[in-house]
Write a protein that holds these residues in place. Sequence first.
Motif, short mmCIF file in Angstrom:
data_model
loop_
_atom_site.label_atom_id
_atom_site.label_comp_id
_atom_site.label_asym_id
_atom_site.label_seq_id
_atom_site.Cartn_x
_atom_site.Cartn_y
_atom_site.Cartn_z
N ARG A 1 0.77 -1.26 -0.07
CA ARG A 1 0.05 -0.02 -0.02
C ARG A 1 0.83 1.24 -0.09
NH1 ARG A 1 0.24 2.30 4.87
NH2 ARG A 1 0.82 1.03 6.65
N PRO B 1 -3.07 -2.06 12.31
CA PRO B 1 -4.12 -1.43 11.66
C PRO B 1 -5.41 -1.64 12.22
CG PRO B 1 -2.36 -1.98 10.06
CD PRO B 1 -2.38 -2.90 11.29
N GLY C 1 -7.92 -1.89 10.11
CA GLY C 1 -8.57 -2.74 9.25
C GLY C 1 -8.38 -4.10 9.62
N LEU D 1 -2.84 -4.34 4.14
CA LEU D 1 -2.85 -3.64 5.17
C LEU D 1 -1.58 -2.99 5.56
CD1 LEU D 1 -5.44 -4.93 7.66
CD2 LEU D 1 -5.93 -3.17 5.71
N LEU E 1 -10.09 0.10 5.68
CA LEU E 1 -9.41 -0.89 5.05
C LEU E 1 -8.32 -0.04 4.21
CD1 LEU E 1 -11.90 -3.51 4.09
CD2 LEU E 1 -10.17 -3.62 5.67
N ALA F 1 -7.83 -1.27 0.63
CA ALA F 1 -6.93 -2.74 0.44
C ALA F 1 -8.40 -3.63 -0.61
CB ALA F 1 -6.76 -3.37 1.66
#
Length: 517
Positions: free
Chosen positions: A20, A35, A37, A158, A222, A225
């Motif tokens: 990412r 994270p 997420g 992530l 997210l 993602a």
Amino acid sequence: MSGAADAQVGGPGGTEPSARKSDTLPKDRAFFGQPLGLFTLFGTELWERFSYYGMRAILLFYLTDTVANGGLGIEQTSGEALVAVYGSSVYLLSVLGGWLADRFIGARRSVLYGGIVIAAGHLFLTVPQASFSFLGIVFVALGTGLLKPNVSSMVGELYDRDDPRRDSGFSIFYMGINIGSLAAPFLVGAARAVGGYHWGFAVAAIGMAIALVFFVAGRTYLGGAGDVPPNPLNPGERPAVARLLVVVAAGVVLAFALAALIQGGFGLTSFIDAISYLAFAAPVATFVVMFRSRKVTDHERTRLRAYIPLFVAAMIFWMIFEQAASTLASYAQDDTDLTLFGLTISPELFQSINPAAIIVLAPVFAWLWIRLDDRPPTAVKFALGLTFAALSFVFLAGASWLADGAKTSAWVLIVVYVIQTVGELCLSPVGLAATTLLAPKAYRGQAMALWFLAPSAGNAIAAQVIQSTPDVAPAAYFGVIGLVALVFAGGMFALAPWVTRHIRAGADSEAEAALQH
């Protein structure tokens, strides 16, 4: 299975997820230092696995129970074979689900659509009518194929590639899988005891609904993602993809036609046979394509040959391990004394032993491999995993033979499941690593698909063995399978030095090769 085949690391096609952007989720440590997420995906997978393993825990009993008791009245052997081939179809469809996410819709939409289809399948199963039940089983298989290979790939997205939290994040995610699969047989079994099978399926449906709520409500965490397919189809590839789809469709039609021809018509047995043919053909076709490809060098073909024994060992291992929901479920119901510590337990509760053992033993094995400097090498770990699986069936056969027609203690099945879990921890976590290492570079992106084909083929073997041995006593059934698997394990031990040499040759660096001591 609550083990590593449920939580593969990497993209849907076996590729490492693209890193990412560093500013997508800056310094996000809101969930145990991970994270936020991860909390979204942890909750999604926990409840999805709850719904899947909850439904699977009572599926055989529902299929084979009498109509008067709320079941479908399917003959015992056919029911066991159907459950086995259902597992085979889930893994086959996971290959398709990973490919669709990789090339067309992305992992996030694949998970969302898959979850919706699974929820619909569980709702169909709550309707007390055979046609709705079979439709529900098909929907759960289709939806799981879409969802299963793509949640873990989103976990990978992530993190930056060099984020030191990455491994621990997957460990937390993996724990969610086992929590869901541990709790499911208890709650679904309790619902079945109170209101019948359809109440149990309703609890599984609620679990999937909670998973969808987690996923949809947590999308904002997210960081994009899974939004974009990592390898989108370009216009120039469309003719080749269209030809591939035609070939696959023709293969499916041929498999069903051949099964119907052999059985003299289309019915449950021919359906089981057709799925089995597809599960057998898929890995063979994959290996043939790789060996014949102009993109594969002679050196890579040598490495690929070394993978074949590992694939066969994994296939036999999953053939035994995946019978938890078929023959072992029948043994729990019909041949086991269900009294434990003075309490009467339901047969589906035995399917919680594996995830419970995973939770207890996984940290022990992680510590053990570190203490042993990751010894023994991959090939020996595969051989050990298959040995433990084989011994679990030999042990069960011996206990059944000693019982001489009487029911065996509940502790017998508990020991069987624990032995299998030890085997799983030897074989499964290293399986994908070996697959990605030994696959030719041109096919590294399809490595996870190849790994999924091992349990698919293993389930298909189980379905055919079950159909071929309808009147065999448990001692003979489990004993012969266990002894045959021990022969394969011995062969794997004998081939281990040869396989290890080829794994070293396939390494991309000296440091990587040194891992195979």
